[in-house]
Motif scaffolding. Structure first.
Motif, PDB file in Angstrom:
ATOM      1  N   GLN A 198      58.359  29.249  57.655  1.00 31.88           N
ATOM      2  CA  GLN A 198      57.130  29.511  56.791  1.00 31.88           C
ATOM      3  C   GLN A 198      57.100  30.865  56.296  1.00 31.88           C
ATOM      4  O   GLN A 198      56.597  31.548  57.337  1.00 31.88           O
ATOM      5  CB  GLN A 198      55.951  28.721  57.086  1.00 31.88           C
ATOM      6  CG  GLN A 198      54.986  28.829  56.359  1.00 31.88           C
ATOM      7  CD  GLN A 198      53.662  28.117  56.724  1.00 31.88           C
ATOM      8  OE1 GLN A 198      53.950  27.105  57.532  1.00 31.88           O
ATOM      9  NE2 GLN A 198      52.489  28.943  56.320  1.00 31.88           N
ATOM     10  N   ALA A 199      57.221  31.106  55.268  1.00 29.94           N
ATOM     11  CA  ALA A 199      57.072  32.520  54.828  1.00 29.94           C
ATOM     12  C   ALA A 199      55.782  32.679  53.895  1.00 29.94           C
ATOM     13  O   ALA A 199      55.842  31.743  52.997  1.00 29.94           O
ATOM     14  CB  ALA A 199      58.065  33.353  54.290  1.00 29.94           C
ATOM     15  N   ASP A 200      54.809  33.522  53.985  1.00 23.99           N
ATOM     16  CA  ASP A 200      53.560  33.793  53.110  1.00 23.99           C
ATOM     17  C   ASP A 200      54.018  34.955  52.238  1.00 23.99           C
ATOM     18  O   ASP A 200      53.884  35.859  52.774  1.00 23.99           O
ATOM     19  CB  ASP A 200      52.298  33.715  53.714  1.00 23.99           C
ATOM     20  CG  ASP A 200      52.394  32.222  55.041  1.00 23.99           C
ATOM     21  OD1 ASP A 200      52.568  31.168  54.516  1.00 23.99           O
ATOM     22  OD2 ASP A 200      51.897  32.650  56.132  1.00 23.99           O
ATOM     23  N   PHE A 201      53.424  34.700  50.895  1.00 23.68           N
ATOM     24  CA  PHE A 201      53.716  35.867  50.067  1.00 23.68           C
ATOM     25  C   PHE A 201      52.408  35.731  49.034  1.00 23.68           C
ATOM     26  O   PHE A 201      51.890  34.619  48.908  1.00 23.68           O
ATOM     27  CB  PHE A 201      54.844  35.412  49.071  1.00 23.68           C
ATOM     28  CG  PHE A 201      56.390  35.648  49.742  1.00 23.68           C
ATOM     29  CD1 PHE A 201      56.851  34.382  50.154  1.00 23.68           C
ATOM     30  CD2 PHE A 201      56.865  36.799  49.837  1.00 23.68           C
ATOM     31  CE1 PHE A 201      58.014  34.432  50.937  1.00 23.68           C
ATOM     32  CE2 PHE A 201      58.113  36.809  50.481  1.00 23.68           C
ATOM     33  CZ  PHE A 201      58.587  35.552  50.783  1.00 23.68           C
ATOM     34  N   PRO A 202      51.977  37.125  48.794  1.00 24.60           N
ATOM     35  CA  PRO A 202      50.828  37.033  47.885  1.00 24.60           C
ATOM     36  C   PRO A 202      51.206  36.286  46.401  1.00 24.60           C
ATOM     37  O   PRO A 202      52.497  36.438  46.191  1.00 24.60           O
ATOM     38  CB  PRO A 202      50.505  38.721  47.856  1.00 24.60           C
ATOM     39  CG  PRO A 202      51.797  39.133  48.184  1.00 24.60           C
ATOM     40  CD  PRO A 202      52.647  38.166  49.014  1.00 24.60           C
ATOM     41  N   GLU A 203      50.085  36.285  45.558  1.00 25.88           N
ATOM     42  CA  GLU A 203      50.231  35.969  44.303  1.00 25.88           C
ATOM     43  C   GLU A 203      51.138  37.014  43.493  1.00 25.88           C
ATOM     44  O   GLU A 203      51.664  36.688  42.346  1.00 25.88           O
ATOM     45  CB  GLU A 203      49.082  35.453  43.841  1.00 25.88           C
ATOM     46  CG  GLU A 203      48.308  34.236  44.089  1.00 25.88           C
ATOM     47  CD  GLU A 203      47.113  33.938  43.416  1.00 25.88           C
ATOM     48  OE1 GLU A 203      46.611  34.581  42.418  1.00 25.88           O
ATOM     49  OE2 GLU A 203      46.361  33.286  43.881  1.00 25.88           O
TER      50      GLU A 203
END
Length: 314
Positions: free
Chosen positions: A197-202
């Motif tokens: 799971q990779a989290d990215f900013p908008e």
């Protein structure tokens, strides 16, 4: 003694110049950078010869080219050097994606040049000691491997530049994880990433802010990878190997701790002496990390940063 031409006089390029000048196995023959102010700085600070163009650097009396530029320029520079018969030392990651990395590896093979990557952990006495302990069974059968990285901010204050926080070239998964993925691959064989799971900013231009992944090694040991930026604590890098008889923790690059049940954690001191990167390059040691191994690591990185459609999870 090997003669090296430096491409890229930024933060990492400057560090390499310092390393070389402290090592009897290598010397800086020429330096090139598109930033003329940086060129002038390293020329005055370190007394190195600088060139006005890439072509001039490639024609200098050198054996190796060091590439310390942003990842998306690595492939073109490495392939140009290879065609000229020059050996290549490259910063990590090998390229900005696996396709470019594969082209670099193939070019090196086709032109029969030597390659190496700048993975300092491979030439660290304390890491070599850690590897010996794991291989010799000092902590028993391996139960689990974990990598935990926490960054208060990314990019870190000392590494501000236009690309290191970008989604296409930067981020801590590209900049920090390769060191540990390479070490894991060397110690435990091929890594199978089962999920991530990779989290990215908008903002589509900005790099990842978090990552969690797990999988298993070639030997069947499970591993966990965790990274986060924007956390309310000081920077921490922990690489832990859990064994049935003890646990080894490599903390913040260079401090190794051993603990076992019922005993206080102790810091490991070592008298292990290892050759420098440049001595290994001169000898073409098996400890060198070549482009083929760099390509393997690049594929791990690409998989970890793969953005699923419709959300931030995979």
């Amino acid at each position: 003694m090997i003669a090296i031409g430096i491409i890229g006089a930024g933060i990492v390029g400057e560090r390499i110049i310092k390393q070389i000048q402290q090592d009897d196995a290598a010397q800086v023959e020429a330096v090139y950078d598109t930033d003329k102010s940086r060129l002038k700085y390293v020329e005055e600070q370190y007394g190195v010869a600088v060139t006005d163009s890439l072509d001039e650097l490639f024609q200098a009396d050198i054996d190796w080219v060091y590439i310390g530029t942003p990842p998306n320029s690595h492939a073109e520079l490495a392939e140009t050097a290879a065609r000229r018969g020059l050996h290549v030392l490259c910063e990590k990651p090998l390229a900005h994606d696996a396709q470019a990395a594969q082209a670099m590896a193939e070019s090196a093979t086709n032109n029969r040049i030597h390659t190496a990557m700048h993975f300092p952990l491979m030439y660290s006495p304390i890491v070599r000691d850690m590897a010996i302990r794991i291989k010799s069974g000092d902590i028993g059968k391996i139960r689990r491997i974990e990598l935990h990285t926490v960054f208060p901010v990314w990019p870190r204050p000392w590494q501000q530049n236009p690309w290191i926080g970008s989604r296409d070239q930067g981020g801590f998964v590209r900049e920090v994880f390769p060191h540990y993925l390479q070490l894991m691959h060397r110690l435990f064989g091929a890594l199978e990433i089962a999920s991530h799971q990779a989290d990215f900013p908008e903002d589509r231009e900005k790099c990842e802010t978090g990552l969690i992944a797990h999988g298993k090694t070639q030997q069947g040991s499970p591993f966990l990878l965790s990274g986060m930026s924007g956390a309310g604590q000081t920077e921490l890098l922990q690489f832990k190997v859990y064994g049935e008889d003890g646990v080894l923790t490599l903390e913040n690059w260079s401090r190794l701790y051993r603990e076992e049940q019922g005993k206080t954690r102790v810091e490991v001191q070592t008298e292990t002496i290892v050759p420098s990167l440049f001595e290994e390059m001169e000898e073409q040691s098996t400890f060198l990390v070549g482009f083929d191994e760099g390509l393997v690591v690049q594929r791990y990185i690409d998989q970890l940063l793969q953005e699923p459609t419709g959300g931030n999870q995979s």
